[in-house]
Scaffold this active site. Structure first.
Site, PDB file in Angstrom:
ATOM      1  N   ARG A   1     -30.900 -15.886  14.145  1.00  0.00           N
ATOM      2  CA  ARG A   1     -31.849 -15.025  13.456  1.00  0.00           C
ATOM      3  C   ARG A   1     -31.554 -14.854  11.977  1.00  0.00           C
ATOM      4  O   ARG A   1     -32.413 -15.057  11.119  1.00  0.00           O
ATOM      5  CB  ARG A   1     -31.812 -13.596  14.049  1.00  0.00           C
ATOM      6  CG  ARG A   1     -32.723 -13.322  15.164  1.00  0.00           C
ATOM      7  CD  ARG A   1     -32.118 -12.178  15.976  1.00  0.00           C
ATOM      8  NE  ARG A   1     -30.868 -12.676  16.532  1.00  0.00           N
ATOM      9  CZ  ARG A   1     -30.778 -13.257  17.726  1.00  0.00           C
ATOM     10  NH1 ARG A   1     -31.816 -13.307  18.493  1.00  0.00           N
ATOM     11  NH2 ARG A   1     -29.642 -13.742  18.176  1.00  0.00           N
TER      12      ARG A   1
ATOM     13  N   LYS B   1     -11.288 -29.031   5.233  1.00  0.00           N
ATOM     14  CA  LYS B   1     -10.335 -29.983   4.637  1.00  0.00           C
ATOM     15  C   LYS B   1      -9.236 -29.255   3.869  1.00  0.00           C
ATOM     16  O   LYS B   1      -8.457 -29.862   3.153  1.00  0.00           O
ATOM     17  CB  LYS B   1     -11.059 -30.925   3.668  1.00  0.00           C
ATOM     18  CG  LYS B   1     -12.119 -31.798   4.312  1.00  0.00           C
ATOM     19  CD  LYS B   1     -12.657 -32.755   3.254  1.00  0.00           C
ATOM     20  CE  LYS B   1     -13.872 -33.506   3.723  1.00  0.00           C
ATOM     21  NZ  LYS B   1     -14.503 -34.247   2.617  1.00  0.00           N
TER      22      LYS B   1
HETATM   23  C1  NCD Z   1     -25.330  -9.367  14.884  1.00  0.00           C
HETATM   24  C2  NCD Z   1     -24.185  -9.909  14.056  1.00  0.00           C
HETATM   25  O1  NCD Z   1     -24.046 -11.109  13.851  1.00  0.00           O
HETATM   26  O2  NCD Z   1     -23.431  -9.062  13.624  1.00  0.00           O
HETATM   27  N1  NCD Z   1     -26.426 -10.204  15.024  1.00  0.00           N
HETATM   28  C3  NCD Z   1     -27.339 -10.390  14.019  1.00  0.00           C
HETATM   29  O3  NCD Z   1     -27.011 -10.604  12.880  1.00  0.00           O
HETATM   30  N2  NCD Z   1     -28.630 -10.288  14.349  1.00  0.00           N
HETATM   31  C4  NCD Z   1     -24.909  -8.764  16.173  1.00  0.00           C
HETATM   32  C5  NCD Z   1     -24.179  -9.608  17.191  1.00  0.00           C
HETATM   33  O4  NCD Z   1     -23.761 -10.716  16.951  1.00  0.00           O
HETATM   34  O5  NCD Z   1     -24.023  -9.083  18.301  1.00  0.00           O
END
Ligand code: NCD
Length: 319
Positions: free
Chosen positions: A59, A87
């Site tokens: 996302r 590297k």
């Molecule tokens: C979160 C993250 O990466 O901190 N996800 C996100 O960015 N939508 C939450 C998660 O990984 O659980």
């Protein structure tokens, strides 16, 4: 407020309520672009945005890239496995080299808390933190606040219950900071091993039972257990977690009838959220994703406007 005074978006800790409100208002004004047939406007034409994702992401990475493309910026990105970090190059050397190619903004996700703050000291361009270890994830909290504000009209006076792995969740940390600045009440609940000390002193209500946390909440935000950030297991099993802390319809009877369900994703279905709750009419999980693009468009346009160049006439028209 006409312009953002900060050069980087590193965390909500450094931002005032006025700045947060200004970003949310800007995102709101950009949202209609996402619903047009032709989802592209010219304000950032000729600008370059580099995405550096040193941790997995679906996302957030897509959202930043789409936001840049919607505003006509050029985007390029690398992930950890494709970069010369494998590297043996240091993070600072990598970023200095990227800086030498003159990007306008670097978006960075890294497993080390403070990594975007570190590179911000070594580059001339703006840096946006897309998640740094267990520290902060400011754009996620901004999109969460936009989603809540859209639904209820305001954040002031609302109660938001955040359920899950509070210690290791950068989403929880940014939301606690942001929501409190915007006048919301925050309650948290999760296994005792995943609740950091000191929350009560920051004005957060800490509950041991989910039913208590969600009782008079307007928003219920479920979080994934961040197992990749934990050493030894902090609870017996996923099944045990679901039984004690999972949000299901039975548990939701304790909540207000109009309470909404949120989750930053990725969801572990059947663990923190029952599938029928995740897919129910009160779930705003996919609205969060749509709002994410608008929030990131707002961050890009505001940072570039702040960088000192004259706003283009296109920008004046579109923002
Ligand atoms: C979160 C993250 O990466 O901190 N996800 C996100 O960015 N939508 C939450 C998660 O990984 O659980």
């Amino acid at each position: 407020m006409e312009q953002l005074k900060i050069r980087h978006i590193l965390g909500l800790r450094d931002m005032s309520a006025e700045e947060i409100g200004f970003i949310l208002d800007t995102a709101e004004s950009l949202k209609p672009i996402l619903h047009r047939h032709i989802k592209k406007v010219p304000p950032l034409r000729g600008r370059t945005i580099v995405t550096l994702f040193f941790e997995p992401s679906t996302r957030t990475k897509l959202s930043f890239e789409l936001a840049a493309k919607r505003l006509s910026a050029d985007t390029v990105g690398i992930s950890k496995s494709m970069s010369s970090v494998v590297k043996g190059e240091t993070l600072i050397d990598t970023t200095r080299n990227i800086q030498a190619m003159k990007p306008d903004i670097i978006v960075m996700r890294h497993s080390m808390a403070g990594a975007p703050h570190l590179i911000a000291r070594h580059v001339d361009c703006s840096v946006i933190n897309a998640g740094d270890g267990i520290n902060e994830h400011p754009s996620q909290a901004l999109l969460d606040m936009l989603t809540i504000r859209d639904h209820f009209g305001s954040l002031k006076g609302l109660k938001v219950a955040i359920i899950g792995d509070i210690t290791h969740s950068r989403v929880a940390h940014s939301n606690i900071i942001g929501l409190q600045k915007m006048g919301a009440r925050v309650a948290v609940c999760g296994p005792g091993t995943m609740l950091p000390p000191g929350l009560a002193a920051e004005g957060v209500e800490v509950m041991m039972r989910v039913e208590e946390a969600i009782e008079d909440a307007d928003v219920i935000m479920a979080l994934r257990i961040q197992r990749e950030r934990q050493g030894l297991p902090l609870f017996p099993s996923q099944r045990e977690y679901a039984r004690k802390f999972g949000i299901n319809n039975r548990r939701l009877r304790a909540a207000k009838e109009n309470a909404i369900i949120m989750h930053p994703g990725p969801i572990n279905r059947g663990v923190e959220l029952a599938p029928d709750v995740a897919d129910s009419g009160r779930s705003l999980i996919l609205d969060q994703v749509t709002n994410g693009v608008a929030v990131r468009m707002a961050l890009f346009s505001l940072l570039i406007a702040e960088s000192g160049d004259e706003r283009s006439p296109d920008m004046e028209r579109q923002v």
